[in-house]
Every structure is written in structure tokens, then in C-alpha cells.
Design a protein around this motif. Sequence first.
Motif, PDB file in Angstrom:
ATOM      1  N   UNK A 235    -114.642  12.359 -21.326  1.00 13.94           N
ATOM      2  CA  UNK A 235    -115.146  11.673 -22.479  1.00 13.94           C
ATOM      3  C   UNK A 235    -114.131  10.634 -22.950  1.00 13.94           C
ATOM      4  N   UNK A 236    -114.412   9.840 -23.695  1.00 15.05           N
ATOM      5  CA  UNK A 236    -113.309   9.027 -24.423  1.00 15.05           C
ATOM      6  C   UNK A 236    -112.081   9.801 -24.953  1.00 15.05           C
ATOM      7  N   UNK A 237    -111.047   9.319 -24.857  1.00 10.49           N
ATOM      8  CA  UNK A 237    -109.698  10.023 -25.515  1.00 10.49           C
ATOM      9  C   UNK A 237    -109.783  10.145 -26.953  1.00 10.49           C
ATOM     10  N   UNK A 238    -109.444  11.281 -27.401  1.00  5.50           N
ATOM     11  CA  UNK A 238    -109.841  11.494 -28.967  1.00  5.50           C
ATOM     12  C   UNK A 238    -108.482  10.983 -29.331  1.00  5.50           C
ATOM     13  N   UNK A 239    -108.464  10.093 -30.499  1.00  7.11           N
ATOM     14  CA  UNK A 239    -107.258   9.682 -31.027  1.00  7.11           C
ATOM     15  C   UNK A 239    -106.377   8.579 -29.984  1.00  7.11           C
TER      16      UNK A 239
ATOM     17  N   UNK B 214    -108.821  19.613 -22.158  1.00 13.07           N
ATOM     18  CA  UNK B 214    -109.428  20.898 -23.011  1.00 13.07           C
ATOM     19  C   UNK B 214    -110.095  20.500 -24.235  1.00 13.07           C
ATOM     20  N   UNK B 215    -109.205  19.505 -25.036  1.00 10.98           N
ATOM     21  CA  UNK B 215    -109.959  18.841 -26.265  1.00 10.98           C
ATOM     22  C   UNK B 215    -111.329  18.107 -25.865  1.00 10.98           C
ATOM     23  N   UNK B 216    -111.112  17.061 -25.117  1.00  9.41           N
ATOM     24  CA  UNK B 216    -112.243  16.304 -24.679  1.00  9.41           C
ATOM     25  C   UNK B 216    -113.289  17.202 -24.247  1.00  9.41           C
ATOM     26  N   UNK B 217    -113.016  18.117 -23.242  1.00 12.21           N
ATOM     27  CA  UNK B 217    -114.339  18.991 -22.958  1.00 12.21           C
ATOM     28  C   UNK B 217    -114.868  20.054 -24.184  1.00 12.21           C
ATOM     29  N   UNK B 218    -114.184  20.105 -25.037  1.00  6.90           N
ATOM     30  CA  UNK B 218    -114.690  21.021 -26.186  1.00  6.90           C
ATOM     31  C   UNK B 218    -115.261  20.065 -27.022  1.00  6.90           C
ATOM     32  N   UNK B 219    -114.977  18.928 -27.342  1.00  8.14           N
ATOM     33  CA  UNK B 219    -115.790  17.912 -28.059  1.00  8.14           C
ATOM     34  C   UNK B 219    -117.568  17.944 -27.415  1.00  8.14           C
ATOM     35  N   UNK B 220    -117.307  17.594 -25.917  1.00  3.80           N
ATOM     36  CA  UNK B 220    -118.671  17.403 -25.282  1.00  3.80           C
ATOM     37  C   UNK B 220    -119.447  18.627 -25.277  1.00  3.80           C
TER      38      UNK B 220
END
Length: 396
Positions: free
Chosen positions: A5-9, A270-276
Motif C-alpha cells: 500500500x502507499x507509504x505511510x508518512x 509491517x506497518x503498511x501490511x497492518x494498515x491494510x
Amino acid sequence: MTAVVDDVGSSGAGYLTDERLAIQAMAREFAAKEVLPVANELDPVKGEIPMELRQKMAELGFFGVLIPEQYGGLGLGVFEYALIVEELARAWMSVSSLIARGQQFTAGFTEEQRREYLPRMAAGDFLSAFALSEPDAGSDVAALSTRARREADGWRISGQKMWCTFADGADYLQVFARTSPIDRDHRSRGISCFIMPKPRGELPSGVTGTPVRKIGYHGWKTWELSFDNAYAAGDSMVGPEGEGFKVAMGDLETARIHTAARAIGVARGALEDSVAYARQRVQFGRPIGDNQAIRFKIAHMATEVEAARSLMYRVCTEVDAGRRNTVEASMVKYLATEMAERVTSEALQIHGGAGYTTDFAVERYWRDAKLTKIFEGTSEIQLKIISDSILGRQAR
């Protein structure tokens, strides 16, 4: 498995020029289309990085980011290198580590060696495996005991090495051995560095090995090696005889920034996968991302990733400006790797039971994040370097 997914921040304000944004976008597209699918397929079964993927990386110049243009490289800085590494690590940390095999730890090369080796490294045709650590000499590099004995036209090397990743797949081993006995007052003296070319896919003659049974960092093998009078040519030494410790330490700023970038990439994955996952996973009739506990976890994770990245950008800028930043490199290595372990652990928690399976990439990020705290100097070694710079070295 979760898609990118799009990079967070990651605004990168003040640092990301148009050229850097283009490099980042290119690396991000390559990681998403070429690396992530391979990682999701091969990492769970401990498969190895395909040769076709290595060739595609070579065609993009990834093995020569830091190599000057006159030797066939891209001639870019540590900043651009870190951008590429983060993107690759977001997909598979092992691939982001592979690009270092063509351009790091070349300190001490003579001009003749640079002309001979650097163009081949930049093309991905002369990749290295680093044989430094030993069973009794890990963080304490100066304690190594592998010996190199001079003979008429070269050297014979005998001893044990540990944690030599890519020893089979590399085109040469970079081996550190003692060419004179330990000086108790100056323990790092007497260590020399040798280049030991070999056929790709094999160990050198006189070298045997056993793959280490590791829990992560899949995609390639890590070896315990035994050297039994293995031959190194007379012109294979890197740097002056007895000064191999300086060769080993010469690229540590870049190596620690490289590890920080790997840690940030892993944490971002890990962050992006968690957001999804938080948007998709429904419990009690609602996406779990509607729950404040999950939302706050993600907010904290995103803040930690961005903080580490911001420090990395600053340290890269200083290094590229020619200013020595040994302590700051230790700081960003420490901050980013400790952050990565926390963020990937929280990501696994968000995924719940699904996170504890190999069906989701988050467990890969979790396993690999732990390693970033160990190699290129453990977190404890970084804290020693940082504290020594503030308080002065402890008396022996």
C-alpha cells in the motif's frame, strides 16, 4: 498475503529532490513488482534469491550505486543508496542486503584493484561474502585467530569463520586473518584482509562449510567455514599488511546506515501490511481499524518509522557532505533497529493468530527485524560507541 500500500508518512521535506524522488519511485516499483512476489513465494520455504532477480538488479545499477562513474557505477551518494535499500527491504530484507555485496567494504583497494574489481562489482559480476567473525570473535573483532602463513607466491589461510552469508553464491570471499601474532597492547594490529576469488556456487579450494540453521534472513545461506591451508594469491591483499582491521572498520558508517535503512524498510512493510489488514479484518461487525486500540498502535508505529527515517536522512546528508559521523551512524543504526523490532512485533499483534502463520508476510518482517539489532554491531556495541563519545572511554 497483503499487497503493497502507499507509504505511510515519509514526506522527506527538504531532503527529497526531484532526482531522489525518481530514484525512490523506481526502486519502489521494482520492489513491489519484482521482489515482493518472489519473497512471498520463496521465504516461507527457505528458497534462494533467483539469479534472474539478481540480473534485473544489476541492469538497474543497484550493485554500483556507490561506485564512481569512472569505474562503471552510478556515482551516487549514501542518501540515494539508503533510499533504494529501504524500498528493497520493504519487500525482502535479504534482497536489500544483496546490493551491498557489490559496493561495500572496498576501503583499502589500490588503484589497480579498483580498476580491476569495481567495474565487475558494479555489473553484479563480482559479488562478495564477508568472512570476518569467528566462533570466539564476534563483536570483538580484534580477537580473531584465523592465521595466514606466507609462502613463496602467496598465503595459506587456516582457521574457522562464522556467519559468512552468501559464501557459496558469491564470486569471492573477503577473508580476514592474522599475519602476525596478537599484540596484547594493540590487539587490532596484525590482521590482514585478503580477496579470495572462487567459482560462483562453490566454496574455494581448501574451504569447507556447514550452513547455519537460522530462523530468518532466508533467500541465501549463512555459513560456518573451515579454512585448511586455503590459498590466497600474493596480490590478493587489501590494504597494507597488518591493517585489515582498518579495512573492516573503514566502511562502517555506510554499513550501519545500510542496516538502518533495512530496518526502516522492514518496519514500514509491517506497518503498511497492518494498515491494510486493519481495514480488511472484520470483528464484531466492524473493521478492527475502527477500534481505538488498533488505531493508536498504528499511529505510534508510523511515528516511530518516520522518526528513524528522519534521523537517517540527516546522517546520510552529513556523510555525503564529507563530514565524519561515526557516532551518529551508530545512533541511527541503534534507533532504527530497536524501532523495527517493536513495530514488527506490534504488527504481528494486530494480525492476531494470522500473524503467527507463514501465510502473511508480517512474520517475515518480525524475524528479520530481530537480526538488524545483531549484525553490523549489536545494539549494545552501538550504545558503547555512543556513550564513549559522551562520557569518554572506560578505563581498562
